[in-house]
Design a protein around this motif. Structure first.
Motif: not given
Length: 114
Positions: A56-58, A63-65, A75-79
């Motif tokens: 679910q995290g991936c 979805r965010g990307n 750009r760094k993405t995180f949860l």
């Protein structure tokens, strides 16, 4: 790796753990992660089952990307896990479900929430 202490110097234990990690990785198939001596042995044919589950995290990161046209290294993405503390996860054993039912079970859960 584990670096202990205030100086950026590897202790004896750090070096031993590093070598053990490399040896452990070298003994595994780079594709599936199973031990090479078992997975690459022709006698193992037919003794592996395919299972899948959705992380679910991936999925949320994907979805965010969506819509990103190009790679942006800055750009760094995180949860952030926003689950309330009083709402624990239900026990889950991925091996208890037949192949294909894992994703269906998750889809049913999301459908019930809507």
């Amino acid at each position: 790796m584990l670096l202990r202490g205030t100086e950026p110097v590897w202790s004896f234990v750090d070096r031993v753990l590093s070598v053990a990690y490399v040896m452990s990785e070298d003994m595994r198939c780079p594709g599936c992660g199973q031990p090479k001596h078992e997975a690459w042995n022709p006698d193992s044919e037919g003794y592996y089952e395919f299972h899948d589950a959705t992380c679910q995290g991936c999925a949320e990161l994907h979805r965010g990307n969506e819509g990103e046209r190009e790679y942006r290294p800055e750009r760094k993405t995180f949860l952030i896990d926003t689950r309330p503390k009083d709402q624990p996860l239900r026990p889950w054993d991925p091996l208890a479900l037949p192949i294909g039912q894992i994703d269906q079970d998750q889809a049913d859960k999301h459908h019930d929430e809507d």
